[in-house]
Design an enzyme around this catalytic site. Sequence first.
Site, PDB file in Angstrom:
ATOM      1  N   ILE A  61      90.205  73.063   1.354  1.00 44.84           N
ATOM      2  CA  ILE A  61      90.422  74.426   1.177  1.00 44.84           C
ATOM      3  C   ILE A  61      89.641  74.836  -0.016  1.00 44.84           C
ATOM      4  O   ILE A  61      88.742  75.929  -0.345  1.00 44.84           O
ATOM      5  CB  ILE A  61      91.615  75.090   1.150  1.00 44.84           C
ATOM      6  CG1 ILE A  61      92.519  74.658   2.472  1.00 44.84           C
ATOM      7  CG2 ILE A  61      91.753  76.631   0.844  1.00 44.84           C
ATOM      8  CD1 ILE A  61      91.921  75.437   3.685  1.00 44.84           C
ATOM      9  N   TYR A 121      99.041  62.976  15.237  1.00 41.85           N
ATOM     10  CA  TYR A 121     100.034  62.541  14.378  1.00 41.85           C
ATOM     11  C   TYR A 121      99.574  61.888  13.074  1.00 41.85           C
ATOM     12  O   TYR A 121     100.095  62.086  12.038  1.00 41.85           O
ATOM     13  CB  TYR A 121     101.364  61.654  14.918  1.00 41.85           C
ATOM     14  CG  TYR A 121     101.943  62.549  15.984  1.00 41.85           C
ATOM     15  CD1 TYR A 121     102.741  63.590  15.488  1.00 41.85           C
ATOM     16  CD2 TYR A 121     102.455  62.140  17.012  1.00 41.85           C
ATOM     17  CE1 TYR A 121     103.502  64.412  16.424  1.00 41.85           C
ATOM     18  CE2 TYR A 121     103.246  62.530  18.125  1.00 41.85           C
ATOM     19  CZ  TYR A 121     103.798  63.956  17.775  1.00 41.85           C
ATOM     20  OH  TYR A 121     104.463  64.425  18.575  1.00 41.85           O
ATOM     21  N   ARG A 161      87.062  64.440  29.580  1.00 43.00           N
ATOM     22  CA  ARG A 161      86.491  63.651  30.548  1.00 43.00           C
ATOM     23  C   ARG A 161      86.578  64.190  31.894  1.00 43.00           C
ATOM     24  O   ARG A 161      85.664  63.839  32.769  1.00 43.00           O
ATOM     25  CB  ARG A 161      86.983  62.281  30.357  1.00 43.00           C
ATOM     26  CG  ARG A 161      86.270  61.252  31.179  1.00 43.00           C
ATOM     27  CD  ARG A 161      86.889  59.894  30.687  1.00 43.00           C
ATOM     28  NE  ARG A 161      86.728  59.364  29.246  1.00 43.00           N
ATOM     29  CZ  ARG A 161      87.614  59.363  28.419  1.00 43.00           C
ATOM     30  NH1 ARG A 161      88.938  59.252  28.888  1.00 43.00           N
ATOM     31  NH2 ARG A 161      87.323  58.766  26.875  1.00 43.00           N
ATOM     32  N   HIS A 214      86.742  74.467  24.441  1.00 44.83           N
ATOM     33  CA  HIS A 214      87.484  74.760  23.582  1.00 44.83           C
ATOM     34  C   HIS A 214      86.938  76.059  22.463  1.00 44.83           C
ATOM     35  O   HIS A 214      86.135  75.682  21.477  1.00 44.83           O
ATOM     36  CB  HIS A 214      87.648  73.572  22.408  1.00 44.83           C
ATOM     37  CG  HIS A 214      88.391  72.469  22.992  1.00 44.83           C
ATOM     38  ND1 HIS A 214      89.605  72.112  22.903  1.00 44.83           N
ATOM     39  CD2 HIS A 214      87.965  71.259  23.785  1.00 44.83           C
ATOM     40  CE1 HIS A 214      90.005  71.136  23.569  1.00 44.83           C
ATOM     41  NE2 HIS A 214      89.122  70.381  24.072  1.00 44.83           N
ATOM     42  N   GLN A 239      96.643  64.057 -16.582  1.00 45.28           N
ATOM     43  CA  GLN A 239      95.876  63.139 -17.496  1.00 45.28           C
ATOM     44  C   GLN A 239      95.730  61.796 -16.898  1.00 45.28           C
ATOM     45  O   GLN A 239      94.529  61.163 -17.100  1.00 45.28           O
ATOM     46  CB  GLN A 239      96.514  63.091 -18.745  1.00 45.28           C
ATOM     47  CG  GLN A 239      96.940  64.387 -19.705  1.00 45.28           C
ATOM     48  CD  GLN A 239      97.916  64.046 -20.768  1.00 45.28           C
ATOM     49  OE1 GLN A 239      97.818  63.059 -21.334  1.00 45.28           O
ATOM     50  NE2 GLN A 239      98.687  65.048 -20.843  1.00 45.28           N
ATOM     51  N   ASP A 274      93.034  54.845  -5.249  1.00 44.17           N
ATOM     52  CA  ASP A 274      93.199  54.085  -4.142  1.00 44.17           C
ATOM     53  C   ASP A 274      92.147  52.966  -4.052  1.00 44.17           C
ATOM     54  O   ASP A 274      90.819  53.309  -4.361  1.00 44.17           O
ATOM     55  CB  ASP A 274      92.852  54.860  -2.748  1.00 44.17           C
ATOM     56  CG  ASP A 274      94.041  56.078  -2.613  1.00 44.17           C
ATOM     57  OD1 ASP A 274      95.033  56.169  -3.438  1.00 44.17           O
ATOM     58  OD2 ASP A 274      93.832  57.105  -1.879  1.00 44.17           O
ATOM     59  N   MET A 290      93.672  74.241  31.151  1.00 40.14           N
ATOM     60  CA  MET A 290      93.184  75.051  32.222  1.00 40.14           C
ATOM     61  C   MET A 290      93.091  73.933  33.467  1.00 40.14           C
ATOM     62  O   MET A 290      93.625  74.397  34.528  1.00 40.14           O
ATOM     63  CB  MET A 290      91.560  75.103  31.795  1.00 40.14           C
ATOM     64  CG  MET A 290      90.581  75.293  33.079  1.00 40.14           C
ATOM     65  SD  MET A 290      89.976  73.901  33.654  1.00 40.14           S
ATOM     66  CE  MET A 290      88.698  74.323  34.894  1.00 40.14           C
ATOM     67  N   GLU A 296      88.429  77.611  20.405  1.00 40.90           N
ATOM     68  CA  GLU A 296      88.960  77.508  19.087  1.00 40.90           C
ATOM     69  C   GLU A 296      88.203  76.929  17.994  1.00 40.90           C
ATOM     70  O   GLU A 296      88.302  77.376  16.762  1.00 40.90           O
ATOM     71  CB  GLU A 296      90.471  77.105  18.944  1.00 40.90           C
ATOM     72  CG  GLU A 296      90.381  75.419  19.303  1.00 40.90           C
ATOM     73  CD  GLU A 296      90.398  74.920  20.673  1.00 40.90           C
ATOM     74  OE1 GLU A 296      90.074  75.787  21.539  1.00 40.90           O
ATOM     75  OE2 GLU A 296      90.855  73.814  20.889  1.00 40.90           O
ATOM     76  N   LEU A 301      96.608  68.010  -1.421  1.00 41.01           N
ATOM     77  CA  LEU A 301      96.530  69.359  -2.293  1.00 41.01           C
ATOM     78  C   LEU A 301      95.982  70.444  -1.884  1.00 41.01           C
ATOM     79  O   LEU A 301      95.518  71.485  -2.386  1.00 41.01           O
ATOM     80  CB  LEU A 301      96.269  68.780  -3.653  1.00 41.01           C
ATOM     81  CG  LEU A 301      97.178  67.777  -4.318  1.00 41.01           C
ATOM     82  CD1 LEU A 301      96.729  67.226  -5.769  1.00 41.01           C
ATOM     83  CD2 LEU A 301      98.578  68.259  -4.530  1.00 41.01           C
ATOM     84  N   GLY A 302      95.056  70.019  -0.814  1.00 40.99           N
ATOM     85  CA  GLY A 302      93.851  70.928  -0.291  1.00 40.99           C
ATOM     86  C   GLY A 302      92.793  70.972  -0.835  1.00 40.99           C
ATOM     87  O   GLY A 302      92.125  72.094  -0.973  1.00 40.99           O
ATOM     88  N   CYS A 328      91.343  73.631  28.086  1.00 37.61           N
ATOM     89  CA  CYS A 328      91.089  72.179  28.418  1.00 37.61           C
ATOM     90  C   CYS A 328      91.991  71.723  29.331  1.00 37.61           C
ATOM     91  O   CYS A 328      92.240  72.121  30.271  1.00 37.61           O
ATOM     92  CB  CYS A 328      90.673  71.425  27.138  1.00 37.61           C
ATOM     93  SG  CYS A 328      89.631  70.078  27.660  1.00 37.61           S
TER      94      CYS A 328
HETATM   95  N1  GLN Z   1      92.746  64.900  29.046  1.00 35.81           N
HETATM   96  C1  GLN Z   1      91.569  65.960  29.832  1.00 35.81           C
HETATM   97  C2  GLN Z   1      90.440  65.388  29.925  1.00 35.81           C
HETATM   98  O1  GLN Z   1      89.971  64.373  29.364  1.00 35.81           O
HETATM   99  C3  GLN Z   1      91.718  67.319  28.873  1.00 35.81           C
HETATM  100  C4  GLN Z   1      91.154  66.879  27.656  1.00 35.81           C
HETATM  101  C5  GLN Z   1      91.355  68.101  26.469  1.00 35.81           C
HETATM  102  O2  GLN Z   1      92.305  68.820  26.809  1.00 35.81           O
HETATM  103  N2  GLN Z   1      90.766  68.138  25.474  1.00 35.81           N
HETATM  104  O3  GLN Z   1      89.414  66.029  30.818  1.00 35.81           O
END
Ligand code: GLN
Length: 535
Positions: A21, A56, A461, A506, A194, A150, A383, A508, A17-18, A380
């Site tokens: 957020i 997933y 890694r 990363h 309720q 739960d 790259m 992001e 339900l968020g 990552c």
């Molecule tokens: N599988 C790669 C590593 O372990 C890249 C990991 C990733 O993209 N976060 O270096």
Amino acid sequence: MSTTKNIFVLGGVASSLGKGIISASLAKLLQARGFSVTIQKLDPYINIDPGTLNPYEHGECYVTEDGAETDLDLGHYERFTNEPTSQANNITTGRVYQNVINKERRGDYLGKTVQVIPHITDEIKRSIKELGKTGKYDFVITEIGGTVGDIESLPYVEAVRQMRFENYQNVAVILLTYVPYLKAAGELKTKPTQHSVKTLQESGVQPDIIVCRTEYELSQNIRNKIALFCNVPPSSVIESIDLDTIYEVPLKMQEEKLDVEVLRKTRMPINAQPQMNVWKDFLYNIKHPTSTVSIALVGKYTELPDAYKSINESFIHAGAYHSVQVKIKLVQAENISVGEDLADVSGILVAPGFGERGIEGKIKAIEYARTQRIPFLGICLGMQMAVVEFARNVLKHEDAHSSEMNPNTHYPVIDLMENQKSVTNMGGTMRLGAYACQLEKDSKAYQAYGAVHISERHRHRYEFNNSFRREFETAGMKFTGINPDNDLVEIIEIPEHPWFVGVQFHPEYKSTVVSPAPLFLHFVKAAMEYDQKNT
Ligand code: GLN
């Protein structure tokens, strides 16, 4: 500093339900009133952390500055509040039990029988109070995963009950529920709400505030009814109607006075309105883009957008900055047909990932971006595959690979570094969390960051194999960002390409509404320029 107030956010009726957020929106509003706030997520599953979970299952694994692998809700917290979270902000049942069992083995319980109540509940309370103890926060908002009723949520609800009982004035409980609309009856139905309030009451917890997710407006009648049946004042029944974007939720919650209710309940001063002007400008830009740009996200979890949550949000932040709507085209790497799938995009992002699935498709997408001169950002694994692509197609080492995928390759251009070679267990030796990176002045990365010393978060890694550096540089791939402590490659670029950047970290994870990730800003800008040139 005054005592820290604890706000609990629980969910009823259904999951998804968020809560995250709502928690982040409340934090934003309190913060905009000048309070310091942090948000914590308690997850009732038995994994120690989500690091080993398949995306997933719960979507992306979010990484904090201190290298904790956490629930993706922490990403929302940071994007909304612009405040870093840490290991202490995400606790799972697995971790709680692990801590208790460790104490038991050490003999800390002095021969007592160790039980769910009080030992597990005490450990939960300790984890909740730990953030408050730092003295840094006026409010700690604790979101409890799962749905009331739960089995696995029970110890958490009991911990909430105890904390409320021990410290009534400093604790508020918010229950997020769902008010479904029955088409046949033409009515909104309050009964599920309720019932979930009753379930909570059976555990001794009366919610102070009920936030109702709904697709239709709640009439005053409905609000009164929920108030009466659920034992709260009508002002504490808050409507959370479906909105176009999650970034609208704080403003909607402000209209509904969620923050005022929380302040009242916790006996905090209710001063002027929260300052939300920056937020409103951001939202305006999201809602009124002046153009659109299409960017492909090449990955393997394309059926589930939550798997790339932070990347998607980073595009929204960067898009708002440029007043452009970034249309993300999710492209399944496994069966990619570059000529078809990538023909109509103005930028190509190759996603992070683990394992072999989709690898060759990612390499093809990178080759296409490089040869067609389409702006490219590799994150990552993205790259790492850019390095493999370059080794195979430019340096002509056909067998080049990452030793993650092919341990017997003659050209392990991506490899484990010395101290990682003995690795056997998952997660143990990953490079996790914030690491320093030093930028080359003459680079796209430097243009983006406008600084030489930066820090970004990692989760991987494998690394660029430094023994190949010279060969790559001679052929036109430059290493424009280096970790100064270990001399590890952080950023690769192809300077003669309009915008080709791969990053081992990363970016992001650090993109927020008020501080979009510089690389996303510049990648989107490059895509806009490409779009203008090619249409
Ligand atoms: N599988 C790669 C590593 O372990 C890249 C990991 C990733 O993209 N976060 O270096």
